[in-house]
Design a protein around this motif. Sequence first.
Motif, PDB file in Angstrom:
ATOM      1  N   LEU A   6       0.835  -1.205   0.000  1.00  0.00           N
ATOM      2  CA  LEU A   6       0.000   0.000   0.000  1.00  0.00           C
ATOM      3  C   LEU A   6       0.872   1.258   0.000  1.00  0.00           C
ATOM      4  O   LEU A   6       0.587   2.221  -0.732  1.00  0.00           O
ATOM      5  CB  LEU A   6      -0.919  -0.001   1.225  1.00  0.00           C
ATOM      6  CG  LEU A   6      -1.774   1.249   1.410  1.00  0.00           C
ATOM      7  CD1 LEU A   6      -2.674   1.488   0.191  1.00  0.00           C
ATOM      8  CD2 LEU A   6      -2.625   1.150   2.681  1.00  0.00           C
ATOM      9  N   ARG A  10       0.856   4.135  -2.926  1.00  0.00           N
ATOM     10  CA  ARG A  10       0.621   5.553  -2.668  1.00  0.00           C
ATOM     11  C   ARG A  10       1.772   6.408  -3.188  1.00  0.00           C
ATOM     12  O   ARG A  10       1.564   7.510  -3.721  1.00  0.00           O
ATOM     13  CB  ARG A  10       0.421   5.791  -1.175  1.00  0.00           C
ATOM     14  CG  ARG A  10      -0.919   5.278  -0.668  1.00  0.00           C
ATOM     15  CD  ARG A  10      -1.044   5.405   0.830  1.00  0.00           C
ATOM     16  NE  ARG A  10      -2.385   5.035   1.285  1.00  0.00           N
ATOM     17  CZ  ARG A  10      -2.718   4.809   2.552  1.00  0.00           C
ATOM     18  NH1 ARG A  10      -1.789   4.910   3.498  1.00  0.00           N
ATOM     19  NH2 ARG A  10      -3.959   4.493   2.867  1.00  0.00           N
ATOM     20  N   GLU A  80      -5.433  -0.935  -0.678  1.00  0.00           N
ATOM     21  CA  GLU A  80      -6.147  -0.654   0.569  1.00  0.00           C
ATOM     22  C   GLU A  80      -7.148  -1.770   0.887  1.00  0.00           C
ATOM     23  O   GLU A  80      -7.305  -2.182   2.049  1.00  0.00           O
ATOM     24  CB  GLU A  80      -6.864   0.690   0.469  1.00  0.00           C
ATOM     25  CG  GLU A  80      -5.926   1.885   0.536  1.00  0.00           C
ATOM     26  CD  GLU A  80      -6.647   3.208   0.410  1.00  0.00           C
ATOM     27  OE1 GLU A  80      -6.085   4.236   0.842  1.00  0.00           O
ATOM     28  OE2 GLU A  80      -7.778   3.228  -0.114  1.00  0.00           O
ATOM     29  N   SER A 109      -7.917   2.329   7.171  1.00  0.00           N
ATOM     30  CA  SER A 109      -7.016   3.004   6.234  1.00  0.00           C
ATOM     31  C   SER A 109      -7.626   4.330   5.804  1.00  0.00           C
ATOM     32  O   SER A 109      -8.849   4.474   5.724  1.00  0.00           O
ATOM     33  CB  SER A 109      -6.786   2.141   4.982  1.00  0.00           C
ATOM     34  OG  SER A 109      -6.234   0.888   5.351  1.00  0.00           O
TER      35      SER A 109
END
Length: 349
Positions: A6, A10, A80, A109
């Motif tokens: 994750l 990002r 996510e 999250s």
Amino acid sequence: MKQQALAQARTDAAAAAAHFCTTAADYVTAVDRYGDVLTATAPTVGDVQTAGTDLEQPRADATAAAQAAVDTQAAVVTAEKELAAAQAAAAAANTTAAGSSSATSPTPSPSPAPTVPPATVTRVKQAETEFTAAQQGISAQTPLRQAAQQFNAAAVALEMSWLALFADAGCLTDEAEKSAQKAVHDYTAALQQSLSDTGYFSGKVDGVYGPSTVDAVQALQKAHGLPVTGTVDKATQEALQSDLQAKGGAAAQEELASTAAVQQTLKLAGFWDGPVDGRWTPALTEALKEFQTELDVPATGTVDAATIAALEKAIAEAGKPTPSPTPSRSATSTAPEPSASTPKASTQT
């Protein structure tokens, strides 16, 4: 592992978004050569005929960057979901092993950043199609003025659509966004006022370029036989200024004639000895007040309904013959001569 995936997603999404903002800015700058929204330029006939060659690479870069930004954003959402599923599975395992009292809920999250509104993307695609069609619709037989109008109109629409995408994608910093919003608001409010002054816009001047403003711009364009885009290009701006000047000139002439009529009326009535030049001055206001007092109406200093009615009545009465007895010879001969204590009637020269 899922947490690391994750974090990487990002990072990739942030880099893709930044790259899109850079390439989108480059493309907007390239299109502005023909749209003249940000910087005034003067495209030639050759530019119109060959336009697109200098836009191909910036457009391709911006489009590819936009797709990459969408893809990496989708990867973030997927990562996510996978992390949330892994956390839920771990929580369930802990519950089974240690009992529900010692179980802990997975850490939620953060929500993914909002994506660009679909309507904005659709408008960009439509503007790209319209720009290509406008270019292809211009031939050697197209009148120069018409070609310039069509091409600039399509370029402005294209540039405005990309600027909207640029803003919706979050490419503006907080400070830049505030400045841009204020500039757009002020520009739109001024445009709405001008459209209202010329009779095309009847809504509230609120600085929002909404459907009613688009309709007003389109009505202006239709009235002048221009490409109907709803955006203000060079020809539309010139048409609006022409209408404003015509309306302003007519209004000025009307006001001038009205003021001159007041001056002439007061002069004939003996209350104004200044020039009949159509200029309203404080002295004219005072003269009108004196005239109103004579007419026995409120001395407002403005030509209101009461003043007009009283003036019309006075004119009507003045036009009626007033019979008076003819004095006899004896009465004439015996009338006393004015003495020093009896003032003579003053004569006006």
